[in-house]
Structure formats: structure tokens, C-alpha cells
Scaffold this motif. Structure first.
Motif, short mmCIF file in Angstrom:
data_model
loop_
_atom_site.label_atom_id
_atom_site.label_comp_id
_atom_site.label_asym_id
_atom_site.label_seq_id
_atom_site.Cartn_x
_atom_site.Cartn_y
_atom_site.Cartn_z
N HIS A 68 13.81 93.12 21.05
CA HIS A 68 13.29 92.89 19.69
C HIS A 68 13.74 94.15 18.91
O HIS A 68 13.65 95.48 19.10
CB HIS A 68 11.89 93.01 19.75
CG HIS A 68 11.23 92.78 18.37
ND1 HIS A 68 11.38 91.54 17.54
CD2 HIS A 68 10.65 93.57 17.42
CE1 HIS A 68 10.98 91.77 16.29
NE2 HIS A 68 10.51 93.02 16.10
N SER A 69 14.44 93.88 17.51
CA SER A 69 14.76 94.95 16.70
C SER A 69 15.69 95.67 17.38
O SER A 69 16.92 95.53 17.83
CB SER A 69 13.49 95.50 16.01
OG SER A 69 14.02 96.45 15.09
N GLN A 70 15.34 96.99 17.52
CA GLN A 70 16.23 98.04 18.23
C GLN A 70 16.83 97.76 19.55
O GLN A 70 17.83 97.91 20.13
CB GLN A 70 15.48 99.35 18.17
CG GLN A 70 16.37 100.46 18.75
CD GLN A 70 15.59 101.99 18.47
OE1 GLN A 70 15.88 102.60 17.32
NE2 GLN A 70 15.06 102.38 19.63
N GLY A 71 15.71 96.89 20.27
CA GLY A 71 16.11 96.64 21.58
C GLY A 71 17.30 95.60 21.57
O GLY A 71 18.23 95.45 22.54
N SER A 72 17.17 94.60 20.53
CA SER A 72 18.26 93.56 20.33
C SER A 72 19.60 94.22 20.20
O SER A 72 20.61 93.71 20.69
CB SER A 72 17.95 92.61 19.26
OG SER A 72 16.94 91.98 19.66
N THR A 73 19.70 95.12 19.40
CA THR A 73 20.86 95.94 19.05
C THR A 73 21.45 96.77 20.26
O THR A 73 22.51 96.79 20.65
CB THR A 73 20.70 97.15 17.87
OG1 THR A 73 20.12 98.14 18.43
CG2 THR A 73 20.10 96.40 16.83
N ILE A 74 20.66 96.87 21.26
CA ILE A 74 21.03 97.54 22.48
C ILE A 74 21.84 96.43 23.31
O ILE A 74 23.02 96.83 23.85
CB ILE A 74 19.97 98.29 23.31
CG1 ILE A 74 19.29 99.25 22.46
CG2 ILE A 74 20.25 98.73 24.57
CD1 ILE A 74 20.35 100.48 22.11
N PHE A 75 21.33 95.36 23.64
CA PHE A 75 22.04 94.45 24.32
C PHE A 75 23.12 93.71 23.74
O PHE A 75 24.02 93.84 24.48
CB PHE A 75 20.96 93.33 24.67
CG PHE A 75 19.85 93.55 25.44
CD1 PHE A 75 19.94 94.59 26.49
CD2 PHE A 75 18.49 92.95 25.15
CE1 PHE A 75 18.82 94.35 27.50
CE2 PHE A 75 17.26 93.26 26.20
CZ PHE A 75 17.61 94.02 27.29
N ASN A 76 23.16 93.73 22.35
CA ASN A 76 24.40 93.29 21.71
C ASN A 76 25.29 94.50 21.92
O ASN A 76 26.70 94.07 22.00
CB ASN A 76 23.89 93.23 20.25
CG ASN A 76 25.16 92.63 19.31
OD1 ASN A 76 24.76 92.34 18.14
ND2 ASN A 76 26.07 92.48 19.54
N TYR A 77 25.18 95.66 21.77
CA TYR A 77 26.14 96.79 21.99
C TYR A 77 26.75 96.63 23.36
O TYR A 77 27.65 96.88 23.76
CB TYR A 77 25.52 98.24 21.82
CG TYR A 77 26.59 99.28 21.72
CD1 TYR A 77 27.44 99.64 20.67
CD2 TYR A 77 26.74 100.01 23.09
CE1 TYR A 77 28.53 100.54 20.94
CE2 TYR A 77 27.57 101.12 23.07
CZ TYR A 77 28.52 101.24 22.03
OH TYR A 77 29.61 102.04 22.19
N ALA A 78 25.83 96.47 24.28
CA ALA A 78 26.43 96.21 25.72
C ALA A 78 27.04 95.22 25.82
O ALA A 78 28.25 95.29 26.63
CB ALA A 78 25.16 96.22 26.67
N ALA A 79 27.17 94.17 25.12
CA ALA A 79 27.66 92.98 25.30
C ALA A 79 29.14 93.14 24.94
O ALA A 79 30.38 92.78 25.16
CB ALA A 79 27.05 91.88 24.71
N ILE A 80 29.21 94.12 23.77
CA ILE A 80 30.45 94.53 23.07
C ILE A 80 31.44 95.44 23.88
O ILE A 80 32.48 95.04 24.16
CB ILE A 80 30.21 94.99 21.93
CG1 ILE A 80 29.35 94.19 20.77
CG2 ILE A 80 31.45 95.87 20.89
CD1 ILE A 80 28.83 94.84 19.47
N VAL A 81 30.82 96.21 24.48
CA VAL A 81 31.49 97.48 25.09
C VAL A 81 32.10 97.01 26.57
O VAL A 81 32.81 97.35 27.11
CB VAL A 81 30.90 98.82 24.98
CG1 VAL A 81 30.87 99.22 23.70
CG2 VAL A 81 29.47 98.79 25.60
N GLU A 82 31.04 96.35 27.32
CA GLU A 82 31.14 95.91 28.66
C GLU A 82 30.81 94.42 28.89
O GLU A 82 29.84 94.27 29.87
CB GLU A 82 30.63 96.70 29.69
CG GLU A 82 29.12 97.13 29.29
CD GLU A 82 28.48 98.04 30.60
OE1 GLU A 82 29.11 98.30 31.35
OE2 GLU A 82 27.29 98.60 30.35
#
Length: 224
Positions: free
Chosen positions: A80-94
């Protein structure tokens, strides 16, 4: 609190017979809060999320909690919110190494106006927002002085008890999160798992902000 239910997706999922694993991100809740806030950045926390997902799959975490050789074939990341950005970033870089077979991202969307509006709000050191709780933190740890920015201007459409509960239970973020959030606005081209994005139609940050035309979110807007 005063009869207000504290909504819990984890509790609901468990009642449906689903296995869940919930954890506090680095710097938040019961997790370690590094002395230096600069240690709490999006790349670091994203790496932690990928590590946990992969350890759920290889049985390491189950063994750590005395559950034998329990391995999970599929892991769905729900943030949720900040937690969503974390998963999103992980999907981008790896994209192939996140350990997440699918993602449910709530309270955050690929909204081009959000970085503009969020950068216009000066971050407030958490130690100034609540000295009793966070007076010993360095100024890079930040908090929201007034939670009303997350609620409708029409106070009749939500419970004031919920607003009070939100205020009493808020936690901190870091200045480095806010400066790095633009990194999550890139396509995760290598990630092939299903993704669901959920945001309230009257979300004050993403859907009614003047930078986005002040219009409520709908399915068409989310697909653009």
C-alpha cells in the motif's frame, strides 16, 4: 477504538485459508530503524522485499519459524502506498529476481502529476511532528504533520474516528524515499506477472489533485 474496526487484509486472508507473511519495512514499525536515515532508501528496501519473497520459496523462512521444509510455489506481493512503490521498483530493476509471481499495488498508481505535487510539499522532520515518539531521530526521517491531506475535504464522507486512529498510528518515512520516488515511474519491461492497481476514486493525492485535472480516478484513467 470507539467501535471502529481496524481493517486488516492479513486477518481477512487468513480467515479465507490463505497463508500470509507480513513484515515491516526497514525503518518502519518493529523493524530496525538505522541511526542514519540515509540507510533507508528505495533500492535497499526493494532488495529486502525480493530477498524475503525468494526465501519464502526456498523454505528458509519456514525453517526459521519451525515450520519444517515448507516451500511456497507462488508468492504475491501486496503493498500500500509506499509499499507499492517498493514492489514496483523491484520489478523494474530485477524483473526476474523479485520472487513475486504477481503484485497487488494499492494506494499508488503511475500518476504523472504525483511527483510534481509531492515535491511541492516540504518534508517535515519526524522529530518535529512528534518529539515524544521521534525526538531522537535524525532530520532525514520525515512524517506527515497533518493527515488530512489523505482525506476528502468533505469531512462528512469519512469517520472522524478513523481519521483519529490514522493520526495516532502513523509512522515515519525518509527524505530519501521522496527524492527517489521518480525512479518508480519507469516501465518494468521484463516483469511478466499479473499486476493489479487499486486506488480510491476520490484519492486526494492521485485522483483529485489539480495537477491531474482534479478528476476522480476511473478504470479508463488507470489504463492510460
Amino acid at each position: 477504538m470507539n467501535g471502529v474496526q481496524n481493517y486488516s487484509y492479513v486477518a481477512h486472508a487468513c480467515l479465507q485459508g490463505q497463508t500470509t507473511f507480513a513484515y515491516d519495512q526497514l525503518g518502519v514499525g518493529l523493524s530496525e530503524r538505522p541511526r542514519t536515515s540515509k540507510d533507508v532508501q528505495i533500492p535497499t528496501v526493494a532488495q529486502v522485499s525480493s530477498y524475503i519473497a525468494n526465501r519464502l520459496k526456498d523454505g528458509t523462512i519456514a525453517a526459521r519459524f519451525g515450520l519444517g521444509e515448507r516451500r511456497f510455489d507462488k508468492v504475491v506481493g501486496i503493498g500500500h502506498s509506499q509499499g507499492s512503490t517498493i514492489f514496483n521498483y523491484a520489478a523494474i530493476v530485477e524483473p526476474t529476481g523479485t520472487g513475486l509471481d504477481a503484485m497487488i499495488l494499492t494506494g499508488h498508481i503511475h500518476d504523472p502529476g504525483f511527483p510534481i505535487s509531492s515535491n511541492a510539499v516540504l518534508p517535515t522532520p519526524a522529530r518535529e511532528v512528534n518529539p515524544a515518539r521521534w525526538g531522537n531521530l535524525d532530520p532525514g526521517y520525515i512524517a506527515t504533520p497533518n493527515r488530512s491531506q489523505f482525506y476528502s475535504a468533505d469531512t462528512s464522507v469519512f469517520s472522524q474516528d478513523v481519521f483519529m486512529l490514522d493520526t495516532l498510528t502513523q509512522d515515519v518515512s525518509t527524505l530519501w524515499y521522496t527524492t527517489e520516488v521518480l525512479a518508480t515511474y519507469r516501465p518494468a519491461r521484463g516483469y511478466t506477472g499479473p499486476v493489479v492497481e487499486l486506488v480510491g476514486a476520490m484519492d486526494q493525492l492521485h485522483c483529485t489533485d489539480p495537477d491531474d485535472g482534479g478528476k476522480p480516478c476511473d478504470a479508463h484513467a488507470l489504463q492510460i
